[in-house]
Design a protein around this motif. Structure first.
Motif, PDB file in Angstrom:
ATOM      1  N   VAL A   4     -18.943  16.314 -29.049  1.00 45.12           N
ATOM      2  CA  VAL A   4     -19.072  15.199 -28.247  1.00 45.12           C
ATOM      3  C   VAL A   4     -18.306  13.925 -28.668  1.00 45.12           C
ATOM      4  O   VAL A   4     -17.721  13.257 -27.918  1.00 45.12           O
ATOM      5  CB  VAL A   4     -20.792  14.647 -28.208  1.00 45.12           C
ATOM      6  N   PRO A   5     -18.215  13.480 -30.014  1.00 45.96           N
ATOM      7  CA  PRO A   5     -17.187  12.320 -30.274  1.00 45.96           C
ATOM      8  C   PRO A   5     -15.756  12.615 -29.710  1.00 45.96           C
ATOM      9  O   PRO A   5     -15.236  11.613 -29.302  1.00 45.96           O
ATOM     10  CB  PRO A   5     -17.224  12.580 -31.822  1.00 45.96           C
ATOM     11  N   MET A  51     -26.819   9.926 -34.539  1.00 40.49           N
ATOM     12  CA  MET A  51     -27.381  10.779 -33.464  1.00 40.49           C
ATOM     13  C   MET A  51     -27.539  12.199 -33.961  1.00 40.49           C
ATOM     14  O   MET A  51     -26.548  12.806 -34.700  1.00 40.49           O
ATOM     15  CB  MET A  51     -26.871  10.679 -32.189  1.00 40.49           C
ATOM     16  N   LEU A  52     -28.749  12.809 -34.084  1.00 44.38           N
ATOM     17  CA  LEU A  52     -28.855  14.053 -34.307  1.00 44.38           C
ATOM     18  C   LEU A  52     -28.532  15.245 -33.617  1.00 44.38           C
ATOM     19  O   LEU A  52     -28.255  16.226 -33.856  1.00 44.38           O
ATOM     20  CB  LEU A  52     -30.235  14.478 -35.084  1.00 44.38           C
ATOM     21  N   GLU A  53     -29.076  14.841 -32.343  1.00 45.90           N
ATOM     22  CA  GLU A  53     -28.743  15.914 -30.988  1.00 45.90           C
ATOM     23  C   GLU A  53     -28.876  15.473 -29.865  1.00 45.90           C
ATOM     24  O   GLU A  53     -29.619  14.202 -29.711  1.00 45.90           O
ATOM     25  CB  GLU A  53     -29.433  17.271 -31.272  1.00 45.90           C
ATOM     26  N   LEU A  89     -12.762   8.694 -22.721  1.00 50.24           N
ATOM     27  CA  LEU A  89     -12.953   7.191 -22.253  1.00 50.24           C
ATOM     28  C   LEU A  89     -11.915   6.476 -23.214  1.00 50.24           C
ATOM     29  O   LEU A  89     -11.722   5.429 -23.328  1.00 50.24           O
ATOM     30  CB  LEU A  89     -14.359   6.836 -22.739  1.00 50.24           C
ATOM     31  N   ASP A  90     -11.108   7.322 -24.069  1.00 49.98           N
ATOM     32  CA  ASP A  90     -10.260   6.539 -25.203  1.00 49.98           C
ATOM     33  C   ASP A  90     -10.788   5.434 -25.869  1.00 49.98           C
ATOM     34  O   ASP A  90     -10.261   4.242 -26.103  1.00 49.98           O
ATOM     35  CB  ASP A  90      -8.886   5.920 -24.144  1.00 49.98           C
ATOM     36  N   GLU A  91     -11.986   5.778 -26.429  1.00 50.64           N
ATOM     37  CA  GLU A  91     -12.802   4.962 -27.403  1.00 50.64           C
ATOM     38  C   GLU A  91     -13.488   5.732 -28.476  1.00 50.64           C
ATOM     39  O   GLU A  91     -13.783   7.060 -28.103  1.00 50.64           O
ATOM     40  CB  GLU A  91     -13.573   3.859 -26.666  1.00 50.64           C
ATOM     41  N   ASP A  92     -13.753   5.065 -29.307  1.00 47.98           N
ATOM     42  CA  ASP A  92     -14.725   5.617 -30.521  1.00 47.98           C
ATOM     43  C   ASP A  92     -16.188   5.493 -30.013  1.00 47.98           C
ATOM     44  O   ASP A  92     -16.451   4.221 -29.451  1.00 47.98           O
ATOM     45  CB  ASP A  92     -14.636   4.997 -31.669  1.00 47.98           C
ATOM     46  N   PRO A  93     -16.810   6.473 -30.286  1.00 47.02           N
ATOM     47  CA  PRO A  93     -18.373   6.523 -29.938  1.00 47.02           C
ATOM     48  C   PRO A  93     -19.023   5.298 -30.737  1.00 47.02           C
ATOM     49  O   PRO A  93     -18.797   4.893 -31.944  1.00 47.02           O
ATOM     50  CB  PRO A  93     -18.903   7.618 -30.488  1.00 47.02           C
ATOM     51  N   ILE A  94     -20.032   4.594 -30.082  1.00 45.28           N
ATOM     52  CA  ILE A  94     -20.622   3.538 -30.865  1.00 45.28           C
ATOM     53  C   ILE A  94     -21.640   4.025 -31.689  1.00 45.28           C
ATOM     54  O   ILE A  94     -21.781   3.277 -32.749  1.00 45.28           O
ATOM     55  CB  ILE A  94     -21.265   2.371 -29.541  1.00 45.28           C
TER      56      ILE A  94
END
Length: 319
Positions: free
Chosen positions: A170-171, A1-3, A178-183
């Motif tokens: 954001v990441p 994602m760019l923005e 959320l205690d997870e990595d971005p998809i």
């Protein structure tokens, strides 16, 4: 994602019109293929705006608030209002009365407004709270919203996510809450306000894209691989003078698609802008706005910089 774009994201009307045109030009393709529809976007938008109403009505009064005919996205404002069956209003069409409720002026008098889909930037929304000389907003609107008497989409302050410096965090925000990595990973983004990042940016300007934190429409950018030595040195000085205002990303090799340019088919760079709606329910467009840089070799796809757009298909599998 760019923005990310959360304040007053635009372009969905072009997605809808592109699909309408392509269906008329190539009806047989849509008859044979299982192309997912995008035409239901206005319906989903109405559902989201209805869920924001403070009154339990089956059909709340929804309006689209526009800065006016001189705004570059006015076509979209009027188009969406028409498709939703909502009223298109300017700031002076609305009034906040002593009961802290918002009313719309019409030939019958005043009609209470339940939800406002606003396409006016925060700073011009309410002269009582923000820019006192704004003629685009409505005095008292923020007060009515704060007291829960009217729904506003998008909510004031949502534009903080448009800040490209905030985007770089954001990441980390996703991992923390959320205690997870971005998809979907972000493009590596370097903050000039971070001293170690600044050194990397200044050492690699010819290979990077530099963006100001709060500009839009492709303005104020440096595309390093396409820039002259003079432009690079100019940006080097700008970054040093105001480090908080700049981020940099490596120049990506954006995908290309065949495009008709100057009576011949040639590759042009594109990006994809999907649209997400979130209220009581969530909806993601089964398509999106593909923006295309019509100038040969350009990576800037914004319409304000001469870019165009293409219909985007999601095709169901045959299984």
């Amino acid at each position: 994602m760019l923005e990310d774009n959360l304040r007053v994201p635009s372009g969905v009307s072009y997605m809808l019109e592109n699909r309408s045109v392509i269906k008329r030009v190539f009806p047989e393709v849509f008859t044979r293929s299982r192309i997912r529809p995008v035409d239901d976007y206005p319906h989903h938008l109405v559902d989201v705006l209805t869920s924001l109403s403070s009154r339990p009505l089956d059909e709340p009064e929804i309006v689209v608030m526009t800065p006016g005919i001189f705004n570059s996205a006015y076509f979209e404002h009027s188009y969406l209002a028409q498709r939703m069956g909502a009223e298109l209003v300017g700031g002076d069409d609305l009034v906040v009365r002593d009961d802290d409720c918002v009313y719309m002026r019409n030939i019958d008098g005043l009609t209470r407004v339940d939800t406002i889909y606003r396409r006016v930037n925060d700073a011009f929304l309410d002269p009582e709270v923000f820019k006192s000389d704004s003629v685009l907003g409505t005095p008292g609107l923020f007060r009515a919203w704060a007291k829960g008497n009217v729904g506003l989409a998008n909510a004031p302050g949502a534009g903080v996510a448009d800040d490209k410096v905030v985007y770089s965090y954001v990441p980390d925000v996703i991992r923390y809450f959320l205690d997870e990595d971005p998809i979907l990973p972000n493009v590596p983004t370097f903050r000039a306000s971070d001293s170690s990042h600044l050194s990397h940016i200044l050492a690699n300007l010819p290979t990077m894209v530099v963006k100001p934190a709060n500009e839009s429409g492709g303005y104020g950018m440096l595309v390093g691989p396409a820039a002259s030595k003079g432009e690079i040195e100019k940006f080097r000085d700008l970054i040093r003078k105001d480090t908080r205002n700049y981020v940099a990303q490596p120049a990506l090799a954006l995908s290309t698609v065949p495009s008709l340019c100057d009576n011949e088919v040639a590759p042009r760079h594109v990006d994809l802008r999907p649209f997400v709606l979130q209220g009581a329910t969530q909806a993601v467009t089964e398509g999106g706005l593909t923006r295309v840089a019509l100038r040969k070799g350009s990576l800037v796809v914004n319409s304000s910089q001469g870019g165009g757009s293409k219909d985007t298909w999601i095709v169901e599998g045959s299984g």
